[in-house]
Design an enzyme around this catalytic site. Structure first.
Site, mmCIF file in Angstrom:
data_model
loop_
_atom_site.group_PDB
_atom_site.id
_atom_site.type_symbol
_atom_site.label_atom_id
_atom_site.label_comp_id
_atom_site.label_asym_id
_atom_site.label_seq_id
_atom_site.Cartn_x
_atom_site.Cartn_y
_atom_site.Cartn_z
ATOM 1 N N THR A 109 -4.032 4.267 14.919
ATOM 2 C CA THR A 109 -3.689 4.900 13.649
ATOM 3 C C THR A 109 -4.253 4.139 12.457
ATOM 4 O O THR A 109 -4.370 4.715 11.364
ATOM 5 C CB THR A 109 -2.165 5.009 13.484
ATOM 6 O OG1 THR A 109 -1.582 3.714 13.613
ATOM 7 C CG2 THR A 109 -1.582 5.942 14.523
ATOM 8 N N TYR A 123 -3.293 -7.696 8.185
ATOM 9 C CA TYR A 123 -3.144 -6.261 7.961
ATOM 10 C C TYR A 123 -3.728 -5.458 9.126
ATOM 11 O O TYR A 123 -4.873 -5.668 9.532
ATOM 12 C CB TYR A 123 -3.841 -5.831 6.665
ATOM 13 C CG TYR A 123 -3.954 -4.326 6.527
ATOM 14 C CD1 TYR A 123 -2.824 -3.555 6.290
ATOM 15 C CD2 TYR A 123 -5.182 -3.689 6.677
ATOM 16 C CE1 TYR A 123 -2.916 -2.167 6.189
ATOM 17 C CE2 TYR A 123 -5.288 -2.300 6.575
ATOM 18 C CZ TYR A 123 -4.154 -1.548 6.331
ATOM 19 O OH TYR A 123 -4.253 -0.182 6.236
ATOM 20 N N GLY A 149 -6.413 7.494 5.950
ATOM 21 C CA GLY A 149 -7.200 8.056 7.039
ATOM 22 C C GLY A 149 -8.215 9.054 6.506
ATOM 23 O O GLY A 149 -7.846 10.032 5.840
ATOM 24 N N HIS A 204 6.196 10.342 6.577
ATOM 25 C CA HIS A 204 5.155 10.292 7.599
ATOM 26 C C HIS A 204 5.469 11.256 8.736
ATOM 27 O O HIS A 204 6.629 11.585 8.996
ATOM 28 C CB HIS A 204 5.058 8.890 8.228
ATOM 29 C CG HIS A 204 4.646 7.801 7.299
ATOM 30 N ND1 HIS A 204 3.423 7.761 6.690
ATOM 31 C CD2 HIS A 204 5.302 6.676 6.909
ATOM 32 C CE1 HIS A 204 3.332 6.666 5.956
ATOM 33 N NE2 HIS A 204 4.460 6.004 6.059
ATOM 34 N N ARG A 208 2.601 -2.124 5.122
ATOM 35 C CA ARG A 208 3.702 -2.355 4.174
ATOM 36 C C ARG A 208 4.143 -3.815 4.242
ATOM 37 O O ARG A 208 5.335 -4.120 4.323
ATOM 38 C CB ARG A 208 4.902 -1.446 4.456
ATOM 39 C CG ARG A 208 4.586 -0.018 4.750
ATOM 40 C CD ARG A 208 4.055 0.782 3.560
ATOM 41 N NE ARG A 208 4.176 2.191 3.856
ATOM 42 C CZ ARG A 208 3.276 2.878 4.551
ATOM 43 N NH1 ARG A 208 2.179 2.285 4.992
ATOM 44 N NH2 ARG A 208 3.442 4.173 4.795
#
Length: 496
Positions: free
Chosen positions: A405, A429, A465, A378, A449
């Site tokens: 994000t 989530y 995204g 990332h 995750r």
């Protein structure tokens, strides 16, 4: 065992402080916080383990674990439930009023002998709590009958300092009457806690090194998604239309994967932590609900008047060879699409912090560095600011929750579009879990995750995204790349 503060200093502090944490500590080498948590608190209905599996010293120094006292607060079906010493009261309150119960306690500025979390509230905010902060009317759709919010109070906990190999037991009871009697009670609790820990340490030292407990063998083909690939790709195309029409610049869209899981969830966490060590990992239990997380992302951290956030945006799978790994990492950092998306989200987070920080104090301390995890890498940045006087927990959450994000930009319009396009409620989530201290310490991750286990089922979300030039098939594949660590933890495949 070294104890701080001593009795006289405790009495002195108690004259002005409603709580005085007392720390009993000693050096303990090769200590495994996860194993200790499971042995001491694994059967508790409400308990927690927050540990850092990977990362720089500032994110990976401490692990925390413990269990709840008798106080908790939860929100379900628009009703807040207040739990207190076995009693449960259901109340109708505005979210801001109910959340004020989680605020930092006044009068704790004199506590300077502990420089990290020493007690407070531990819990979780589901993604849909954002509707309360932003006044967005939620759609009625598929969910998992989960609380929107739950926090329980912690007045005693263990802290392991990985840098110095020091284990601490901290007790911070409310001082409501005679400080001397409270000090005696705290001393007894410290001695009792350490006796229990000593038995555990002795058992471990006299036994072979514990292996990760086996998980049931679940074939990945048994996973069920709440959406087909074709449906997901249509979602991507619809989001691109919103981008073309100027509604948004980017949006995060997710799918939910589920599978039957009737075994102990803790081995699942152990495997996930081994497969994908991350700086904001944790295991959280609340009344039959379990979250096993290996999140790499922080939503917000507060230490007194300093606040920081740590956005992650930009992903590539890890290579199958060192050469391929280097190539993919370089491609990620040089990719104009990924860089533009990341910088846009850095600006969004700077703006969020600007709502609660003193003018001119918000700045980017680290911009666009690479972090590698087991299955993906990332792009990460770090942003800090200085809080305005009088800012409380509700103000902080209203400014930064949920993280940009995992929504997109602009945040509110993206949340409306996510609500329109995704077929299910997100639940935990892309929400957050972590701690809110009695004093001004707060640290909340972003729940990615992460596997949720409840009522014989395991569930997890993965997202991507979406931007103007996104290719729907590749965005679908990105969600599968991100799912790889959770699938490996669930499948029973060997963990190296």
């Amino acid at each position: 065992m070294k104890v701080c503060p001593d009795r006289s200093r405790f009495i002195e502090l108690a004259a002005t402080c409603p709580r005085v944490p007392v720390v009993g500590e000693r050096s303990v080498d090769s200590f495994n916080p996860a194993e200790a948590y499971h042995r001491l608190y694994g059967e508790a209905e409400r308990s927690f383990l927050f540990e850092s599996g990977k990362g720089p010293d500032e994110t990976a120094r401490y692990s925390f674990f413990g269990r709840a006292n008798e106080k908790a607060i939860s929100l379900r079906n628009n009703q807040f439930q207040i739990h207190n010493n076995g009693d449960r009261e259901t109340v109708s309150l505005p979210a801001s009023d109910a959340l004020k119960r989680l605020n930092f306690e006044p009068g704790l500025d004199a506590i300077d002998h502990v420089d990290h979390f020493w007690g407070g509230w531990v819990g979780c905010l589901s993604y849909e709590m954002a509707h309360w902060f932003e006044n967005i009317e939620p759609r009625v759709k598929d969910g998992l009958d989960l609380p929107l919010l739950f926090f329980f109070q912690v007045e005693s906990l263990w802290v392991y300092d990985h840098r110095q190999a020091i284990l601490k037991y901290i007790v911070a009871l409310k001082i409501e009457n005679d400080p001397e009697s409270i000090h005696s009670q705290v001393k007894e609790e410290l001695e009792s806690g350490w006796r229990e820990m000593d038995r555990f340490i002795e058992e471990v030292s006299n036994s072979a090194q514990n292996e990760i407990m086996p998980a049931p063998s679940l074939h990945s083909a048994s996973l069920e998604s709440n959406i087909t690939q074709e449906e997901y790709e249509r979602m991507v195309e619809r989001a691109k239309t919103y981008i073309e029409e100027g509604d948004i610049y980017q949006a995060n869209l997710a799918q939910r994967l589920s599978v039957k899981y009737e075994s102990d969830p803790f081995p699942l966490y152990q495997r996930l932590r081994k497969v994908n060590p991350s700086p904001f990992s944790g295991y959280l239990k609340f009344d039959g609900l379990v979250l096993a997380s290996s999140s790499p992302e922080r939503l917000v951290k507060v230490v007194r008047d300093r606040v920081e956030t740590r956005p992650i945006a930009g992903t590539r799978p890890r290579g199958k060879s060192e050469e391929e790994d280097v190539r993919l990492s370089a491609e990620l950092l040089l990719n104009e699409k990924e860089k533009a998306e990341h910088l846009m989200l850095v600006d969004l987070e700077r703006n969020d912090l600007g709502r609660i920080c003193e003018h001119g104090s918000v700045h980017v301390t680290d911009l666009m560095f690479l972090e590698q995890y087991s299955h993906v890498c990332h792009i990460v940045s770090n942003i800090e600011g200085r809080l305005k006087p009088g800012v409380d927990v509700v103000d902080i959450l209203a400014a930064v929750f949920p993280g940009g994000t995992i929504t997109g930009c602009p945040k509110i319009r993206c949340m409306e579009i996510i609500d329109e396009l995704e077929p299910s409620l997100r639940g935990p989530y892309s929400g957050s879990f972590g701690y809110i201290g009695f004093d001004r310490h707060l640290d909340l991750n972003i729940i990615i995750r992460t596997i949720l286990v409840q009522s014989g089922r395991a569930h997890f979300h993965v997202g991507a995204g979406i931007v103007a030039d996104s290719i729907p098939e590749k965005e679908w594949q990105e969600t599968l790349d991100k799912a790889a660590a959770m699938i490996q933890a669930l499948s029973g495949e060997p963990v190296g």
